[in-house]
Structure formats: C-alpha cells, structure tokens
Design an enzyme around this catalytic site. Structure first.
Site, PDB file in Angstrom:
ATOM      1  N   TYR A  64       0.829  -1.220   0.000  1.00 54.49           N
ATOM      2  CA  TYR A  64       0.000   0.000   0.000  1.00 54.49           C
ATOM      3  C   TYR A  64       0.856   1.260   0.000  1.00 54.49           C
ATOM      4  O   TYR A  64       0.488   2.268  -0.604  1.00 54.49           O
ATOM      5  CB  TYR A  64      -0.993  -0.030   1.177  1.00 54.49           C
ATOM      6  CG  TYR A  64      -2.116  -1.013   0.912  1.00 54.49           C
ATOM      7  CD1 TYR A  64      -2.056  -2.329   1.364  1.00 54.49           C
ATOM      8  CD2 TYR A  64      -3.215  -0.642   0.138  1.00 54.49           C
ATOM      9  CE1 TYR A  64      -3.065  -3.231   1.077  1.00 54.49           C
ATOM     10  CE2 TYR A  64      -4.232  -1.537  -0.152  1.00 54.49           C
ATOM     11  CZ  TYR A  64      -4.139  -2.839   0.311  1.00 54.49           C
ATOM     12  OH  TYR A  64      -5.132  -3.741   0.007  1.00 54.49           O
ATOM     13  N   ARG A  67       1.628   1.826  -3.582  1.00 55.27           N
ATOM     14  CA  ARG A  67       0.498   2.346  -4.356  1.00 55.27           C
ATOM     15  C   ARG A  67       0.226   3.812  -4.003  1.00 55.27           C
ATOM     16  O   ARG A  67      -0.082   4.623  -4.885  1.00 55.27           O
ATOM     17  CB  ARG A  67      -0.747   1.485  -4.120  1.00 55.27           C
ATOM     18  CG  ARG A  67      -0.647   0.139  -4.835  1.00 55.27           C
ATOM     19  CD  ARG A  67      -1.871  -0.706  -4.654  1.00 55.27           C
ATOM     20  NE  ARG A  67      -3.053  -0.116  -5.266  1.00 55.27           N
ATOM     21  CZ  ARG A  67      -4.287  -0.544  -4.986  1.00 55.27           C
ATOM     22  NH1 ARG A  67      -4.456  -1.497  -4.092  1.00 55.27           N
ATOM     23  NH2 ARG A  67      -5.334   0.007  -5.557  1.00 55.27           N
ATOM     24  N   ASN A 102     -14.090   1.584  -6.042  1.00 52.27           N
ATOM     25  CA  ASN A 102     -12.760   2.196  -6.132  1.00 52.27           C
ATOM     26  C   ASN A 102     -12.383   2.888  -4.826  1.00 52.27           C
ATOM     27  O   ASN A 102     -13.241   3.415  -4.126  1.00 52.27           O
ATOM     28  CB  ASN A 102     -12.712   3.211  -7.285  1.00 52.27           C
ATOM     29  CG  ASN A 102     -13.010   2.549  -8.628  1.00 52.27           C
ATOM     30  OD1 ASN A 102     -12.891   1.320  -8.756  1.00 52.27           O
ATOM     31  ND2 ASN A 102     -13.427   3.328  -9.609  1.00 52.27           N
ATOM     32  N   ASP A 104     -10.062   5.275  -4.848  1.00 51.87           N
ATOM     33  CA  ASP A 104      -9.548   6.617  -5.173  1.00 51.87           C
ATOM     34  C   ASP A 104     -10.648   7.647  -4.897  1.00 51.87           C
ATOM     35  O   ASP A 104     -11.799   7.284  -4.640  1.00 51.87           O
ATOM     36  CB  ASP A 104      -9.086   6.676  -6.655  1.00 51.87           C
ATOM     37  CG  ASP A 104     -10.233   6.426  -7.644  1.00 51.87           C
ATOM     38  OD1 ASP A 104     -10.166   5.449  -8.412  1.00 51.87           O
ATOM     39  OD2 ASP A 104     -11.206   7.215  -7.628  1.00 51.87           O
ATOM     40  N   HIS A 119     -15.632  -0.162  -0.770  1.00 50.79           N
ATOM     41  CA  HIS A 119     -14.367  -0.843  -0.446  1.00 50.79           C
ATOM     42  C   HIS A 119     -13.400   0.065   0.308  1.00 50.79           C
ATOM     43  O   HIS A 119     -12.212  -0.235   0.396  1.00 50.79           O
ATOM     44  CB  HIS A 119     -13.711  -1.364  -1.735  1.00 50.79           C
ATOM     45  CG  HIS A 119     -14.441  -2.543  -2.308  1.00 50.79           C
ATOM     46  ND1 HIS A 119     -14.185  -3.045  -3.556  1.00 50.79           N
ATOM     47  CD2 HIS A 119     -15.435  -3.321  -1.811  1.00 50.79           C
ATOM     48  CE1 HIS A 119     -14.978  -4.081  -3.806  1.00 50.79           C
ATOM     49  NE2 HIS A 119     -15.758  -4.256  -2.761  1.00 50.79           N
TER      50      HIS A 119
END
Ligand code: APR
Length: 245
Positions: A64, A67, A102, A104, A119
């Site tokens: 993570y 990312r 998502n 984001d 999520h």
C-alpha cells in the site's frame, strides 16, 4: 460515439450507478484484472486479506505504501466519465447514487456528492486496536502509532480486503430495492457482493445497463450494454439520458 439508451427512464427515476477500476483507468490508475493489472504483478492473497496482514504486516504495508507513492507521483485528475456522472447527479430530476468499488477519490473530485465507497478509501487509515480512522497519505508500518489510542502496530489501510464485509451494504441494498435504473460502469463483475447488485436490481424490476470496455462476467444479466472506453461511452450515455428529460 452517439449512444441511444434502449430505455429512457421517467424523469424522476432513481438511478444507482456501480463503478469499478475501469472508470479510473483513463485517469492513469491501474485496474486489477486486466493483463497489466495490479493482480498480474502481486497475488492478492499475499497483500489484500486480513490473514496476509496478520502473517506479514510489513509486506502488506509495503504494497500500500508503493500504491500511495505511485498515486502521489501521478497528477491524478477525474476524467470525462467521472465528470459526466457528476453532471448527471446535478441535472437529473430524480435521485442519483454512485456506489464505487474504487478506493480513489476521483468521483468526489469530479463533484459527485451522493457517493458510497463500499471498499473504503486509500487515503484513510484505520486502527485495529481502537477503530480510529484518519486521513492518510504517507507511508505506514507496524511502528506507526495510532493518534487515537497511541498504540503502535494496529494501523492499517482503511480499505476492505478479501474476506471482509464491504461498507454501507444496508444503504446500498435499500437503494437497489428502490431504483428504476441500475448502471454498472468499468467493473469486471468478478467480486461479490458488487457483482450481484444487478440481480437485486433486476428482481425489483429496474432497467439494467452495463457500460464497460468489454463484456463483464455478468454481461448476460444486463438488459442493455454499451462497450468502449469510459471517457467516450459514459458522457454519451449521460448526454442521451439528460436530453430525454
Ligand atoms: N473504460 C471502461 N472500462 C474499462 C477500461 C476503460 N478505459 N479499462 C478497463 N476497463 C474494464 C475492464 O474491461 C474490466 O472489465 O474495467 C474492468 C476492471 O475490472 P477489474 O480490474 O476486475 O476491477 P474491478 O471490477 O473494479 O474489481 C473489483 O476487486 O480486487 C478487488 O477490491 C478490488 O474493488 C476491486 C474489486
């Protein structure tokens, strides 16, 4: 790419829209199951389950952290598909709810207000000890101290891992029961319960439409489908809906 929806909902129709990684692809974010997707580079079993976190928390944190660092390095902007959905919410006379898989924040940055992140969010962290949730953009490790309970070792990304219960399922179920039009955008239809939302909508007599680059695993369940890149197909579909009211 002119798109003529097979069914134009009545003007105060309730619309529920499910989005997946495909809607953010043209903003520069990887999907999960495309040939070059995230799960082609690392096994989700090793980095996206509670068991993986218990077994090797530093490996999960490294995944993570990488990312988050990649997202920071990109000039991530909402794309035409995110913006079209925000316009639909602003201009459609009935209720519009976006349920996104998502993690984001491109929908909210496009202006969408009525939004559920089922999520979770990459930009948040949660403490396993006290459940405290904080905004988070930097690296995290087993040494990170929770500002809520001041204990180390409990902080994790506030995202839903495989085997965990997604968020807002009661609200989503209520919205699907009441919706007139269910639209699925940019998802492969591989992960439940999201992949089953179309069946709930169908059971309640909703019209169902899939917009994706290619047929999803649940394509045969949809009454209508439009295939192509989200930045072309979604604005065209939204334009046609808004012209009908
Ligand atoms: N426009 C529209 N659709 C696209 C585009 C694009 N430019 N690019 C890819 N797609 C489609 C792919 O064809 C695929 O069907 O988006 C879909 C992405 O599927 P996945 O990678 O499986 O992503 P998603 O469906 O969101 O995954 C669901 O799985 O790993 C978990 O928690 C993770 O939320 C994620 C969930």
């Amino acid at each position: 790419m002119p798109i003529t929806p097979h069914v134009l909902p009545h003007r105060d129709a309730h619309i529920v829209i499910l989005t997946g990684a495909g809607i953010s692809k043209e903003s520069g974010l990887d999907t999960f199951r495309d040939a070059d997707g995230i799960w082609s580079k690392v096994r989700w079993q090793d980095v996206a389950t509670p068991e993986a976190f218990a077994k090797d928390p530093e490996k999960v944190h490294a995944f993570y952290n990488m990312r988050r660092a990649r997202n920071r390095s990109l000039d991530l902007q909402p794309n035409a598909a995110h913006l079209a959905l925000a316009r639909l919410e602003a201009e459609w006379p009935g209720q519009v709810l976006i349920v996104t898989q998502n993690v984001d924040t491109l929908h909210e940055r496009a202006g969408t207000k009525n939004l559920l992140h089922m999520h979770g969010l990459h930009a948040q962290a949660r403490c396993n000890h006290c459940r405290h949730v904080v905004e988070w953009s930097g690296d995290m490790s087993v040494h990170t101290v929770c500002e809520g309970c001041t204990q180390p070792g409990g902080m994790r990304p506030n995202v839903v891992w495989f085997g965990e219960m997604p968020m807002y399922l009661d609200e989503i179920s209520a919205a699907l029961t009441d919706c007139d039009l269910f639209i699925s955008i940019g998802t492969s239809g591989n992960v439940y319960p999201a992949a089953g939302f179309v069946q709930v909508a169908l059971k309640n007599g909703s019209h169902t439409s899939e917009i994706n680059l290619e047929p999803s695993a649940g394509a045969s369940l949809f009454a209508e489908a439009h295939y192509g890149p989200a930045t072309a197909a979604v604005p065209a579909y939204v334009d046609a809906l808004l012209k009908s009211v």
